[in-house]
Design a protein around this motif. Structure first.
Motif, PDB file in Angstrom:
ATOM      1  N   GLN A 173      44.224  42.477  48.704  1.00 20.22           N
ATOM      2  CA  GLN A 173      44.050  43.894  49.004  1.00 20.22           C
ATOM      3  C   GLN A 173      43.377  44.043  50.377  1.00 20.22           C
ATOM      4  O   GLN A 173      43.852  44.787  51.222  1.00 20.22           O
ATOM      5  CB  GLN A 173      43.193  44.568  47.922  1.00 20.22           C
ATOM      6  CG  GLN A 173      42.922  46.041  48.160  1.00 20.22           C
ATOM      7  CD  GLN A 173      44.159  46.900  47.963  1.00 20.22           C
ATOM      8  OE1 GLN A 173      45.131  46.484  47.334  1.00 20.22           O
ATOM      9  NE2 GLN A 173      44.132  48.108  48.522  1.00 20.22           N
TER      10      GLN A 173
ATOM     11  N   ASP B  94      39.353  40.808  48.308  1.00 23.74           N
ATOM     12  CA  ASP B  94      39.681  41.574  47.105  1.00 23.74           C
ATOM     13  C   ASP B  94      41.092  41.181  46.679  1.00 23.74           C
ATOM     14  O   ASP B  94      42.059  41.416  47.421  1.00 23.74           O
ATOM     15  CB  ASP B  94      39.626  43.079  47.380  1.00 23.74           C
ATOM     16  CG  ASP B  94      38.196  43.580  47.510  1.00 23.74           C
ATOM     17  OD1 ASP B  94      37.279  42.830  47.146  1.00 23.74           O
ATOM     18  OD2 ASP B  94      38.002  44.718  47.991  1.00 23.74           O
TER      19      ASP B  94
ATOM     20  N   ARG C  78      44.272  41.499  44.121  1.00 25.64           N
ATOM     21  CA  ARG C  78      44.850  42.561  43.282  1.00 25.64           C
ATOM     22  C   ARG C  78      46.057  42.031  42.520  1.00 25.64           C
ATOM     23  O   ARG C  78      46.911  41.348  43.072  1.00 25.64           O
ATOM     24  CB  ARG C  78      45.301  43.722  44.182  1.00 25.64           C
ATOM     25  CG  ARG C  78      45.817  44.944  43.446  1.00 25.64           C
ATOM     26  CD  ARG C  78      46.498  45.930  44.398  1.00 25.64           C
ATOM     27  NE  ARG C  78      47.804  45.444  44.823  1.00 25.64           N
ATOM     28  CZ  ARG C  78      48.145  45.193  46.070  1.00 25.64           C
ATOM     29  NH1 ARG C  78      47.277  45.341  47.060  1.00 25.64           N
ATOM     30  NH2 ARG C  78      49.361  44.747  46.357  1.00 25.64           N
TER      31      ARG C  78
ATOM     32  N   ILE D 116      41.480  44.806  40.385  1.00 22.24           N
ATOM     33  CA  ILE D 116      40.965  44.062  41.544  1.00 22.24           C
ATOM     34  C   ILE D 116      39.796  43.173  41.132  1.00 22.24           C
ATOM     35  O   ILE D 116      38.961  43.540  40.300  1.00 22.24           O
ATOM     36  CB  ILE D 116      40.526  45.042  42.650  1.00 22.24           C
ATOM     37  CG1 ILE D 116      41.774  45.673  43.297  1.00 22.24           C
ATOM     38  CG2 ILE D 116      39.676  44.360  43.719  1.00 22.24           C
ATOM     39  CD1 ILE D 116      41.476  46.727  44.334  1.00 22.24           C
TER      40      ILE D 116
ATOM     41  N   GLN E 267      36.913  40.371  43.030  1.00 21.11           N
ATOM     42  CA  GLN E 267      36.394  39.860  44.300  1.00 21.11           C
ATOM     43  C   GLN E 267      36.318  38.336  44.280  1.00 21.11           C
ATOM     44  O   GLN E 267      35.830  37.733  43.325  1.00 21.11           O
ATOM     45  CB  GLN E 267      35.003  40.436  44.585  1.00 21.11           C
ATOM     46  CG  GLN E 267      34.407  39.937  45.905  1.00 21.11           C
ATOM     47  CD  GLN E 267      33.182  40.720  46.315  1.00 21.11           C
ATOM     48  OE1 GLN E 267      33.286  41.826  46.823  1.00 21.11           O
ATOM     49  NE2 GLN E 267      31.990  40.135  46.090  1.00 21.11           N
TER      50      GLN E 267
ATOM     51  N   LEU F  30      34.602  49.237  39.881  1.00 29.08           N
ATOM     52  CA  LEU F  30      35.567  48.208  39.485  1.00 29.08           C
ATOM     53  C   LEU F  30      35.240  47.697  38.085  1.00 29.08           C
ATOM     54  O   LEU F  30      34.069  47.527  37.734  1.00 29.08           O
ATOM     55  CB  LEU F  30      35.525  47.024  40.457  1.00 29.08           C
ATOM     56  CG  LEU F  30      36.044  47.227  41.893  1.00 29.08           C
ATOM     57  CD1 LEU F  30      35.934  45.923  42.659  1.00 29.08           C
ATOM     58  CD2 LEU F  30      37.494  47.714  41.876  1.00 29.08           C
TER      59      LEU F  30
ATOM     60  N   GLU G 236      32.207  37.812  40.276  1.00 30.15           N
ATOM     61  CA  GLU G 236      33.071  37.393  41.381  1.00 30.15           C
ATOM     62  C   GLU G 236      33.480  35.941  41.133  1.00 30.15           C
ATOM     63  O   GLU G 236      32.920  35.254  40.262  1.00 30.15           O
ATOM     64  CB  GLU G 236      32.359  37.542  42.728  1.00 30.15           C
ATOM     65  CG  GLU G 236      31.043  36.808  42.820  1.00 30.15           C
ATOM     66  CD  GLU G 236      30.181  37.285  43.993  1.00 30.15           C
ATOM     67  OE1 GLU G 236      30.525  38.332  44.580  1.00 30.15           O
ATOM     68  OE2 GLU G 236      29.178  36.632  44.298  1.00 30.15           O
TER      69      GLU G 236
END
Length: 599
Positions: free
Chosen positions: A33, A45, A47, A52, A54, A96, A102
């Motif tokens: 993204q 990011d 997708r 999404i 990270q 999100l 992450e």
């Protein structure tokens, strides 16, 4: 440079990973993204259709070669990442689903590089629709469009499961069939094997599903592709999808009952909306009298009031003239808008004229009870007061009136009511108001064809108590037809079907068909009826419209994967297009193109 999968196996979609997976090694794949290099740390990011996630690339984790590859990542690159799930080191992103975790990458594989797209792949895109539709495969990557298509898929699955559990059989009917021109124009398909002959694409599976009832299948359904060669609007396409069903040995209540349960289950399991049962029912006549529409939006009031008896004999010729011509005088009360500026009232008058009005009479009531009107000089103070009282008016209200034949009055005030509600933001967009509209007129008069046409279709059963009207006053006959309306949009409609030969023959006669013409068009159905046909009824939903309303979109193009535009063309594939001369020769077709008139 793109790399191969090299034995990689995706373990999760992006948002399938939660803080419960912290400490686990995972493999995720998707589109970039955006990428941000913060000097020694690269944030990406990632997708996929789920959302999404990270990803963090640090040289210590992915080594110099992997970090160098990560530095080259751009929007829409397709990548695979192996890494460890950790709690976010920075601020939690509450927007999100994965905002508190992450992935610390240990391996990066670039599966496909990408050119810079012609518009940003982002939710709520402001890019012109024409450009987005030209690159529809990119537009379909947007999260909001993906949510719509996921919703559509979920809805179709729920419908199939529910109807199967209710004893319905899913049976496919032909796409190539006989043209039976009655209603919208057919799309025609030439036959190579039978030169000069054409198939038609189905406008609905109507005749075949009735044949299935004749064949004893009892309860049928199909999620069916249908086609109509008609002018398009925001909620129409040349090809569309129906949830189609037919039931034997039933009457109106049976069809409504199973469909109410279907709607209740569908809305609860997809968008969490509780549909209270039973759904309100309203006759066609009541809907027209109260709302000026056979698909009324009941999320707000401002209902029509018939003031014909109040104004008869008054001195205003527009009102009395309409009554003398067999019409009516009706009005709507726009609460609290008595001080609306004249410029805005004039805009409403112009709007009304678009729907056939010769004008629009208005009466403004001041906060002090004074009257300001376009017709006050033609009526006495007492007559004006009686008119205001009959409209339930209070100080500060604005009264708007239409006077003409009923059809025009309904059309004008019905559309005016919606326009004003939109302008004044009177509609609660979070409401889902369902309504059954029943007892439609069996026929409507076509000025163009100078004959009766079926309001639904020629196989709709009249109300039993109106059967004798077929001989004496067919224009007054009501149909055993029913539409299901949601927030002012018809999402489905159906009827009890005629199964008695004498009633069907009378219907064809009133529609202007000779017996020979009826058999030429519908002989296969009429012949089937000679061998024992059960009472049957059905209904079909417009799936595209239904999903559009569930998703709160304004156009069905946003809930169809590859839609057409208003001229029925596809901007992406450039269909329709010319074909090879050889193809035309095989079909024994010669083209004679008419020259367009010079402007």
């Amino acid at each position: 440079m793109a790399e191969s999968m090299k034995g990689l196996h995706r373990t999760h979609r992006c948002t399938e990973i939660t803080n419960a997976n912290i400490g686990e090694e995972v493999t995720v794949m998707g589109w970039v993204q955006k990428s941000r290099n913060k000097g020694g740390i690269i944030f990406v990011d990632l997708r996929d259709r789920s959302g999404i996630l990270q990803i963090i690339f640090e040289e210590a984790d992915v080594k110099a070669e992997g970090f160098a590859k990560a530095e080259k990542l751009r929007s829409e690159f397709v990548i695979a990442v192996v890494g460890k799930v950790v709690a976010r080191t920075g601020a939690v992103n509450e927007n999100l689903a994965t905002g508190d975790i992450e992935i610390r990458a240990t391996k990066l594989t670039v599966l496909s590089e990408a050119q810079t797209p012609p518009f940003p792949i982002e939710e709520g895109s402001k890019t012109k629709e024409e450009l987005r539709l030209k690159y529809r495969y990119l537009d379909l990557r947007r999260p909001d469009i993906q949510r719509n298509l996921i919703l559509r898929s979920q809805a179709a699955t729920i419908v199939r499961t529910f109807l199967a559990e209710e004893g319905f059989l899913e049976i496919e009917t032909p796409i190539l069939q006989k043209s039976t021109p009655e209603g919208a124009r057919d799309y025609l398909v030439p036959s190579r094997v039978h030169p000069g002959n054409f198939y038609a694409l189905p406008q609905s599976p109507q005749l075949f599903k009735q044949l299935l009832m004749c064949s004893g299948y009892d309860r049928y359904f199909q999620i069916a592709k249908c086609f109509r060669d008609e002018d398009l609007r925001a909620d129409r396409q040349p090809e569309f999808t129906q949830i189609d069903m037919e039931l034997s040995f039933v009457d109106i209540d049976d069809v409504i009952d199973v469909n109410e349960k279907l709607l209740q289950k569908l809305f609860k399991e997809t968008i969490g909306i509780d549909v209270a049962l039973p759904i309100q029912r309203m006759t066609w006549q009541e809907a027209m009298d109260r709302y000026g529409s056979d698909k009324p939006d009941t999320r707000f009031g401002m209902e029509l009031k018939n003031v014909s008896d109040v104004v008869k004999g008054c001195g205003f010729g527009v009102f009395t003239g309409a009554l003398e011509n067999g019409g009516s005088v009706r009005g709507i009360n726009v609460k609290g808008q008595g001080a609306m500026p004249r410029k805005k009232i004039d805009a409403l008058v112009a709007f009304a004229k678009d729907f056939g009005a010769k004008g629009l009479a208005y009466l403004c009531i001041g906060e002090d009870g004074s009257y300001k009107s376009s017709f006050s000089k033609f009526m006495t103070e007492e007559e004006l007061k009686n008119l205001a009282t009959s409209m339930g008016a209070e100080n500060g209200d604005l009264l708007l009136f239409a006077a003409d034949v009923d059809k025009v009055v309904y059309d004008v005030l019905g559309n005016l009511r919606l326009e004003i509600a939109k302008n004044l933001e009177l509609i609660d967009q979070d409401k889902y108001n369902f309504l059954w509209v029943t007892e439609f007129p069996l026929f409507e008069w076509s000025e163009e064809q100078k004959r009766f046409v079926a309001m639904h279709h020629p196989f709709t059963m009249p109300m039993e108590e109106d059967l004798e009207l077929l001989e004496t006053a067919p224009e007054k006959a009501r149909a055993k037809a029913y539409d299901i309306v949601l927030n002012g949009t018809e999402i489905g409609g159906g009827s009890v079907r005629i199964y008695q030969n004498d009633v069907q023959e009378k219907m064809f006669e009133l529609l202007g068909f000779t017996k020979e013409e009826a058999y030429e068009r519908f002989g296969f159905l009429l012949n089937a009826f000679k061998y024992g046909v059960p009472p049957h009824a059905g209904l079909a939903y417009g799936l595209d419209r239904l999903i559009m309303l569930m998703a709160k979109e304004e156009s069905i193009r946003d809930v169809i994967a590859f839609p057409k535009i208003k001229d029925a063309s596809c901007l992406m594939t450039e269909a329709p297009d010319v074909v090879d001369e050889k193809q035309l020769e095989e079909l024994e077709i010669a083209l004679v193109l008419k020259k367009k008139e010079q402007e």
